[in-house]
Design an enzyme around this catalytic site. Structure first.
Site, PDB file in Angstrom:
ATOM      1  N   ASP A  11       0.873  -1.173   0.000  1.00 29.86           N
ATOM      2  CA  ASP A  11       0.000   0.000   0.000  1.00 29.86           C
ATOM      3  C   ASP A  11       0.913   1.227   0.000  1.00 29.86           C
ATOM      4  O   ASP A  11       1.439   1.616   1.043  1.00 29.86           O
ATOM      5  CB  ASP A  11      -0.899  -0.013   1.240  1.00 29.86           C
ATOM      6  CG  ASP A  11      -1.814   1.200   1.306  1.00 29.86           C
ATOM      7  OD1 ASP A  11      -2.284   1.646   0.246  1.00 29.86           O
ATOM      8  OD2 ASP A  11      -2.058   1.694   2.421  1.00 29.86           O
ATOM      9  N   GLU A  71      -1.354  -1.446  -4.848  1.00 30.23           N
ATOM     10  CA  GLU A  71      -2.616  -0.754  -5.087  1.00 30.23           C
ATOM     11  C   GLU A  71      -2.386   0.439  -5.998  1.00 30.23           C
ATOM     12  O   GLU A  71      -1.407   1.170  -5.848  1.00 30.23           O
ATOM     13  CB  GLU A  71      -3.231  -0.294  -3.768  1.00 30.23           C
ATOM     14  CG  GLU A  71      -4.634   0.263  -3.937  1.00 30.23           C
ATOM     15  CD  GLU A  71      -5.312   0.512  -2.616  1.00 30.23           C
ATOM     16  OE1 GLU A  71      -6.376  -0.078  -2.396  1.00 30.23           O
ATOM     17  OE2 GLU A  71      -4.776   1.287  -1.798  1.00 30.23           O
ATOM     18  N   HIS A 143      -2.123   1.103   7.123  1.00 32.51           N
ATOM     19  CA  HIS A 143      -1.446   0.871   5.844  1.00 32.51           C
ATOM     20  C   HIS A 143      -1.015  -0.592   5.722  1.00 32.51           C
ATOM     21  O   HIS A 143      -1.107  -1.185   4.645  1.00 32.51           O
ATOM     22  CB  HIS A 143      -0.242   1.807   5.698  1.00 32.51           C
ATOM     23  CG  HIS A 143      -0.611   3.244   5.839  1.00 32.51           C
ATOM     24  ND1 HIS A 143      -1.263   3.947   4.859  1.00 32.51           N
ATOM     25  CD2 HIS A 143      -0.452   4.106   6.872  1.00 32.51           C
ATOM     26  CE1 HIS A 143      -1.477   5.187   5.272  1.00 32.51           C
ATOM     27  NE2 HIS A 143      -0.996   5.303   6.496  1.00 32.51           N
TER      28      HIS A 143
END
Length: 169
Positions: A11, A71, A143
């Protein structure tokens, strides 16, 4: 049935980049590790990107994943913030690619759909489902939890025929 595939989900973020590692064997998932790479807020941008690079490289070297998933970033109204996030995302893709891993990319709504069943949900729902899917999972930041969700998403998608065909050709 084959060997377990170790997947790192990432992330990306300039302040904090979350990472989460799962092992996928057939339909089963097992939590391996998770954490957060931090950069110094007051440091120059290039220094911060180096900190993210070095931190992720250390994680990959220690954990030895087979595949990576990152992502995709969203574009917001603050162009400067979006650009900086894009640079952090570049580091998040570069590190596993330099280690020889295939790097998959997933939109945030694809991650949500894979983890909670719908493409729109809040962080609380995602983190709750990560704990349901990976009961032994621990994460130090949201995160890291998001990174585990990205790894779970990749584990689900890599089972698809389309994904296997993309790898083959």
């Amino acid at each position: 049935m084959g060997d377990a595939i170790r997947i790192i989900g990432i992330d990306p973020g300039l302040r904090r980049t979350g990472w989460g590692i799962v092992e996928s064997l057939g339909n089963s998932l097992r939590f391996v590790a998770s954490g957060t790479v931090r950069s110094e807020d007051k440091a120059a941008l290039a220094t911060r990107l180096c900190q993210l690079h070095d931190g992720l490289a250390e994680v990959l070297h220690a954990a030895m994943p087979h595949e990576a998933a990152v992502e995709q970033t969203f574009v917001n109204k603050d162009a400067v913030a979006t650009l900086k996030l894009g640079q952090a995302r570049g580091i998040a893709m570069l590190v596993p690619a330099r280690a020889g891993l295939v790097v998959a990319e997933y939109a945030p709504n694809a991650v949500k759909k894979a983890v909670i069943g719908v493409g729109h949900g809040d962080k609380k729902q995602i983190h709750m489902m990560v704990k349901v899917l990976l009961p032994k999972a621990t994460f130090d930041t949201e995160h890291a939890a998001d990174a585990l969700a990205i790894a779970i998403c990749h584990a689900h998608h890599r089972q698809s025929a389309a994904y296997r065909m993309a790898l083959a050709g």
